[in-house]
Write an enzyme that holds these catalytic residues in place. Structure first.
Site: not given
Ligand SMILES: [Zn+2]
Length: 422
Positions: A76, A78, A109, A143-144, A171, A381
């Protein structure tokens, strides 16, 4: 800049500097960058907008035998938002400190993975390798924020059908030690809201069937179930991904005043929100019965609804769990290819959280979650997300080994095991 690894790191930094943080990701800049990389590698490319302003980039490295089912490498574009003041370096600066740690949102990520796929292909191309099986790369948005406008749309599209994908890599998570981690399934979210109603009454009066009492009985029952699951986790009998987690996330009741709540009134309504996560091997139907009979029984004036309910089975009714044994050649190949690159990958587990991989498993396509990041603290995150450049470069070599193994694998596997049995 004659050192190829410094060029590899520079390209990674370039991708990291594009601010694709939700809720306003700069998707077009990321798309342009990916497309320019694809160009330098002579990969076929297309940009698809299943949803306006949310470009999805699909790259193709055609295999010599187009009849063989393909492999899809997904990532992804984003990233999650940042709190700038909590970072020691600019989260979109891709600063490299004296230890070689690259600081930026997306280093773990998962811009790392997205770029490592391309760098691995660059290495293979430079070595003169030609794929037998077609390799696709997808760069998906959103995705997020759930992946509904990205990977889900792709997985459900006619295009995906035409791509004839036999296997998907997506991932994983960084590993704190020297072995890589992998994931073969995810728990399905069930976001439950239960509501109780009852006769309102004076706060001083004792009577049966108040909304609060009815809701509290449910809460007790839910807490009992939660404790039984938590006990198995604490005792080490199950992993995070194998237990049904149940957490109360809100309680709403009472009659509000400007400064608080009316104290001498028992309200006529009370509700609770519960985040439930169900492993693919759990019996979701029996859990639903439990909800209807114990957690929100009509006999206690209760109702319930799901804000979200993802099935634990795929569209063919099979558990959405990818085999990680000899029955799955893609897992066998992955394990060996990683070993060939000098690292060990652990047996896959059911993932604690969710990723886009679930949308592919939902279609009956096996998918493994894997990020070649070892010896790294988990900072997904989190503030100060970073990745050491050595680890990143090692991951490129690991992907080169994996992609080579997949693209060379000439056996006629079924694109889709479930489909074959229909
Ligand atoms: Zn991710």
């Amino acid at each position: 800049m004659t050192d190829p690894s410094s060029a590899i790191i520079s390209r990674f930094q370039e991708y990291l500097r594009i601010n694709t943080a939700q809720p306003n990701p700069n998707y077009y800049e990321a798309a342009d960058f990916i497309l320019s990389q694809a160009n330098t590698l002579s990969l076929e490319s297309q940009t698809i907008e299943f949803v306006k302003n949310k470009p999805l980039i699909l790259l193709k490295w055609p295999g010599k035998n187009p009849n063989l089912p393909s492999v899809l490498l997904n990532s992804h574009t984003d990233v999650v938002p940042v709190e700038f003041q909590k970072w020691v370096h600019d989260p979109f600066g891709a600063h490299i400190d004296s230890d070689g740690d690259i600081y930026a949102r997306g280093t773990q990520d998962m811009k790392s993975v997205g770029m490592q796929y391309l760098e691995a292909i660059r290495k293979l191309k430079d070595s003169g390798f030609e794929p037998i099986r077609t390799i696709y790369l997808s760069y998906v948005p959103d995705e997020e924020i759930g992946g509904r406008d990205g990977a889900e749309k792709l997985a459900e599209s006619d295009l995906f059908e035409e791509m004839n994908v036999a296997f998907v890599l997506d991932e994983g998570l960084p590993s704190p030690d020297e072995k890589y981690l992998a994931y073969n399934g995810e728990r399905s979210p069930m976001w439950l809201v239960i509501k109780a109603t009852g006769a309102p009454g004076h706060g001083a009066k004792l009577y049966d069937n108040t909304a609060m009492e009815n809701l509290m009985k449910s809460v007790e029952s839910i807490r009992g179930f939660r404790a039984s699951q938590f006990d198995m986790l604490k005792a080490g009998l199950k992993t995070d991904g194998e237990v049904i987690s149940v957490n109360l996330v809100y309680l709403r009741a009472g009659t509000q005043t400007p400064n608080g709540f009316v104290m001498n009134l028992q309200p006529s309504e009370a509700e609770a929100g519960i985040d439930i996560r169900v492993p693919p091997t759990a019996d979701q139907k029996s859990l639903e019965r439990r909800i209807a009979e114990e957690w929100a029984p009509a006999s206690r004036n209760m109702t319930f609804e799901f804000k979200q309910k993802v099935p634990v089975v795929d569209k063919f009714g099979k558990p959405a769990l990818t085999a990680a044994d000899d029955s799955n050649p893609w897992w066998v190949l992955l394990e060996k290819a990683v070993r060939d690159s000098g690292v060990i990958v652990r047996k896959p587990e059911v993932s604690f959280g969710t990723t886009d991989a679930r949308y592919f498993r939902q279609q009956g396509v096996p998918a493994i979650g894997f990020s070649p990041i070892a010896n790294t603290p988990l900072l997904l995150h989190d503030h100060n997300e970073h990745l050491n450049q050595r680890e990143y470069l090692k991951g490129v070599d690991t992907y080169a080994s994996i992609i080579k193994a997949y693209a060379s694998f000439a056996e006629e596997t079924e694109a889709n095991a479930s489909k074959a049995e229909l």
